[in-house]
Scaffold this motif. Structure first.
Motif, PDB file in Angstrom:
ATOM      1  N   LYS A  55       0.833  -1.200   0.000  1.00  0.00           N
ATOM      2  CA  LYS A  55       0.000   0.000   0.000  1.00  0.00           C
ATOM      3  C   LYS A  55       0.872   1.256   0.000  1.00  0.00           C
ATOM      4  O   LYS A  55       1.278   1.746   1.055  1.00  0.00           O
ATOM      5  N   LEU A  68      -7.993   0.877   4.494  1.00  0.00           N
ATOM      6  CA  LEU A  68      -6.921  -0.068   4.826  1.00  0.00           C
ATOM      7  C   LEU A  68      -7.452  -1.229   5.662  1.00  0.00           C
ATOM      8  O   LEU A  68      -7.020  -2.377   5.501  1.00  0.00           O
ATOM      9  N   CYS A  84       2.878  -0.824   4.350  1.00  0.00           N
ATOM     10  CA  CYS A  84       2.499   0.531   3.971  1.00  0.00           C
ATOM     11  C   CYS A  84       3.778   1.353   3.823  1.00  0.00           C
ATOM     12  O   CYS A  84       4.730   1.172   4.601  1.00  0.00           O
ATOM     13  N   VAL A  97      -1.614   4.767   9.919  1.00  0.00           N
ATOM     14  CA  VAL A  97      -1.050   3.416  10.014  1.00  0.00           C
ATOM     15  C   VAL A  97      -0.815   3.036  11.472  1.00  0.00           C
ATOM     16  O   VAL A  97      -1.071   1.890  11.879  1.00  0.00           O
ATOM     17  N   SER A 144      -4.015   3.386  -2.474  1.00  0.00           N
ATOM     18  CA  SER A 144      -4.424   3.667  -1.101  1.00  0.00           C
ATOM     19  C   SER A 144      -5.914   3.939  -0.976  1.00  0.00           C
ATOM     20  O   SER A 144      -6.485   3.785   0.105  1.00  0.00           O
TER      21      SER A 144
END
Length: 388
Positions: A55, A68, A84, A97, A144
């Motif tokens: 990602k 996500l 990520c 994240v 994303s």
């Protein structure tokens, strides 16, 4: 001179009429094909293969956390790694994240922060940096702004079971996350772009490979040269697909629908985004791109009305009805209303303006960077070109 101008006007008038008529027929046919395409979807059992999800991130989009999270709630029985990546230590996506890690403490989530540049494409530089952290033999790359259903991985892996398939990509619908302009973009994505892709794939007129999803085996990625090979390519997803096909393998498009989250908040953002997309497709598939005007019967019918007012207005009414058929069929397949008919028609008008403008563009905006487009499909940063 007057005679010449009249002849040109007549030719353009008849061209608009022909495009509108064919566009109306196409719209109805494409709506039917679309329903049949997704009616072929079949359930797939959970798989056990080890998969790495890549990602590349840039900024905190309106629903980035939720998007996500859909990749962490898969019906998947095997190891699953989410990598990520960002290129700035102050990127707002980092906080998202970290929140994801806190919400899913048992998930294998890795964050790569690396500013190293490998070419003109910031996205590919990010991917190259991230790929060093990837551990598993199956790799799934997606943008994303994509959200997926729980059986997403199962469907991809089932499609990759076919030894003739080298990669899998997915058609996507739009979802407006940031108000009016984002909903307008979502209408275009869903009722125009998605419809055209499904029609092209079903009739073997198109062989796409899209950033919404590119799933492939690690050894296939290595054989096409890895992400490094595409560091200076604007249409990197298309180029990856071409690399896979060069190995004698196909890029499959199963009846799996993912969601593209649109976050445009202004007309200027909409214009830059869609102009970049149009110019990109123009360079990689010129004649098919010329033909996509067939999917815009409403604005071409309005143009026809300038030449033949009564007939043109009748065509515009027929085009609006055809677009209503599209909206109803697509909404039924997607499972919800994306946008009202008037918004789809408004986007058609804007899309026609973007379509005309795209033939004159030689540079595009990509997340604040100006990229110059070369004739071989490659790109260079405008600042790099100036320094040279």
């Amino acid at each position: 001179m007057t005679h010449i101008l009249q002849s040109i006007g007549t030719a353009l008038g008849w061209l608009a009429i022909v495009l509108a008529v064919f566009g109306i027929v196409y719209s109805v046919a494409a709506a039917i094909v679309f329903r049949r395409f997704f009616a072929g979807a079949r359930p797939a059992p959970a798989r056990t293969e080890a998969v790495t999800l890549l990602k590349p991130l840039y900024g905190a989009e309106p629903r980035l956390f939720d998007n996500l999270a859909t990749f962490l709630t898969q019906d998947h029985a095997g190891p699953l790694q989410l990598v990520c990546g960002v290129q700035r230590a102050d990127d707002p996506a980092i906080a998202v994240v970290e929140a994801l890690k806190a919400a899913y403490p048992h998930a294998d989530i890795e964050l790569v922060i690396d500013p190293t540049i490998h070419g003109a494409s910031g996205k590919l530089s990010n991917l190259i940096n991230m790929d060093r952290a990837a551990r598993h033999p199956f790799v799934v790359l997606s943008d994303s702004d994509i959200a997926v259903a729980p059986d997403y991985l199962a469907q991809l892996l089932a499609t990759l079971d076919d030894p003739a398939v080298g990669a899998v990509t997915c058609i996507y619908s739009g979802r407006g996350d940031a108000g009016f302009w984002s909903r307008l973009v979502a209408a275009g994505v869903t009722y125009q772009f998605m419809l055209g892709v499904a029609f092209g794939v079903s009739n073997r007129l198109a062989a796409p490979c899209m950033g919404s999803t590119i799933a492939l085996k690690r050894d296939t990625l290595d054989k096409i040269g890895g992400f490094q090979r595409f560091a200076d390519v604007l249409a990197d997803d298309y180029a990856i697909g071409e690399g896979v096909r060069a190995l004698g393998l196909s890029v499959a498009v199963p009846p799996v629908l993912v969601t593209h989250a649109c976050d445009e908040t202004s007309l200027s953002q909409l214009w830059r985004h869609e102009l970049r997309w149009g110019a990109t497709v123009r360079d990689v598939a010129f004649w098919p791109y010329v033909g996509i005007v067939i999917g815009l019967p409403f604005p071409t019918a309005l143009l026809a009305a300038l030449y033949a007012p009564q007939f043109g207005l009748l065509l515009a009414l027929a085009a609006a009805i055809a677009r209503l058929v599209v909206v109803r069929n697509v909404d039924a397949a997607v499972g919800g209303r994306i946008a009202p008919l008037w918004m789809a028609l408004l986007h058609d008008g804007l899309a026609f303006a973007v379509y005309i403008a795209s033939f004159f563009v030689r540079s595009v905006d990509w997340r604040g960077a100006t990229l110059k487009m070369k004739t071989d499909g490659r790109i260079v940063s405008a600042s790099t070109e100036q320094q040279a």
